[in-house]
Write an enzyme that holds these catalytic residues in place. Sequence first.
Site, PDB file in Angstrom:
ATOM      1  N   GLU A 135      18.407  16.128  63.594  1.00  0.00           N
ATOM      2  CA  GLU A 135      17.649  17.109  63.167  1.00  0.00           C
ATOM      3  C   GLU A 135      17.803  17.284  61.471  1.00  0.00           C
ATOM      4  O   GLU A 135      18.762  16.701  60.810  1.00  0.00           O
ATOM      5  CB  GLU A 135      18.207  18.362  63.519  1.00  0.00           C
ATOM      6  CG  GLU A 135      18.175  18.540  65.122  1.00  0.00           C
ATOM      7  CD  GLU A 135      18.667  20.048  65.448  1.00  0.00           C
ATOM      8  OE1 GLU A 135      19.493  20.711  64.604  1.00  0.00           O
ATOM      9  OE2 GLU A 135      18.560  20.300  66.415  1.00  0.00           O
ATOM     10  N   ARG A 175      23.210  20.771  72.635  1.00  0.00           N
ATOM     11  CA  ARG A 175      23.217  19.993  71.291  1.00  0.00           C
ATOM     12  C   ARG A 175      22.646  18.583  71.432  1.00  0.00           C
ATOM     13  O   ARG A 175      22.506  18.135  72.532  1.00  0.00           O
ATOM     14  CB  ARG A 175      24.732  19.677  70.915  1.00  0.00           C
ATOM     15  CG  ARG A 175      25.738  20.852  70.661  1.00  0.00           C
ATOM     16  CD  ARG A 175      25.233  21.413  69.454  1.00  0.00           C
ATOM     17  NE  ARG A 175      25.954  22.589  69.050  1.00  0.00           N
ATOM     18  CZ  ARG A 175      25.626  23.694  69.165  1.00  0.00           C
ATOM     19  NH1 ARG A 175      24.543  24.121  69.803  1.00  0.00           N
ATOM     20  NH2 ARG A 175      26.363  24.804  68.782  1.00  0.00           N
ATOM     21  N   HIS A 223      15.312  24.083  67.135  1.00  0.00           N
ATOM     22  CA  HIS A 223      16.833  24.557  67.335  1.00  0.00           C
ATOM     23  C   HIS A 223      16.765  26.179  67.023  1.00  0.00           C
ATOM     24  O   HIS A 223      17.612  26.826  66.408  1.00  0.00           O
ATOM     25  CB  HIS A 223      17.825  23.901  66.147  1.00  0.00           C
ATOM     26  CG  HIS A 223      18.871  23.926  66.766  1.00  0.00           C
ATOM     27  ND1 HIS A 223      20.060  22.981  66.269  1.00  0.00           N
ATOM     28  CD2 HIS A 223      19.588  24.893  67.365  1.00  0.00           C
ATOM     29  CE1 HIS A 223      20.967  23.380  66.743  1.00  0.00           C
ATOM     30  NE2 HIS A 223      21.019  24.405  67.521  1.00  0.00           N
TER      31      HIS A 223
END
Length: 226
Positions: free
Chosen positions: A165, A136, A186
Amino acid sequence: MIISTFRQLPWCVAAAASGSAAAFRDCHLNAPAQSHNLRGQALGIVGMGNIGQRVASRCRHGFGMQIHYFDSERKSRSAELAVAATFHDTLPGLLRAADCVVLCAPASTGPGPGAAMDASALAHLRPGARLVNVGRGALVDEDALVAAMQQQRVSAVALDVHADEPRPHEGLRRLAAQGRALLTCHNAGGTVETHAAFEELSMRNVMAVLSGGRALTAVNLGQLKT
């Protein structure tokens, strides 16, 4: 992503795609002196869950890396023996032992509510260590990471997840342009086959419950009354 941090792949890709003969020749001549094989290198895994154990297996058996790990709970003896893993009961202890650190943990990893890889944690890394994050974005203090790279404490990074993000850190973007960072969107686990497996597992969970059984992979199983 682990391979990229040892083999200078961002630099090689950028040089080849630049269209510059000088950049191509410079990388061809100089990247090998900064590249290393994975065999014998110490891989430090933060979060030895299902993903962490699969990373460990591939890197141990496929590339001959030495496996070290840190987790909130030590794994079974059989799990450790399967990859010849060394357990560290503190994060600093793991960081001091690793040539490359891979974050495979949820965002709650660490002694407090902040990022696990903050300035104080990064200070424990060996000079020239490498960092890969497929966990993460919140696990990493990106300002501190950029500073550590500028100080050469961290030599290369590969990040699939980011703190803000879909806006990667500006300093990391500059490092990527210089060939010192690999940044992706991601999607490290995003494939057609993976998504099909997600859907199948979801249906297997539904069918298990509707048939009177227990969910196979309920994330809150500990809170459910039997």
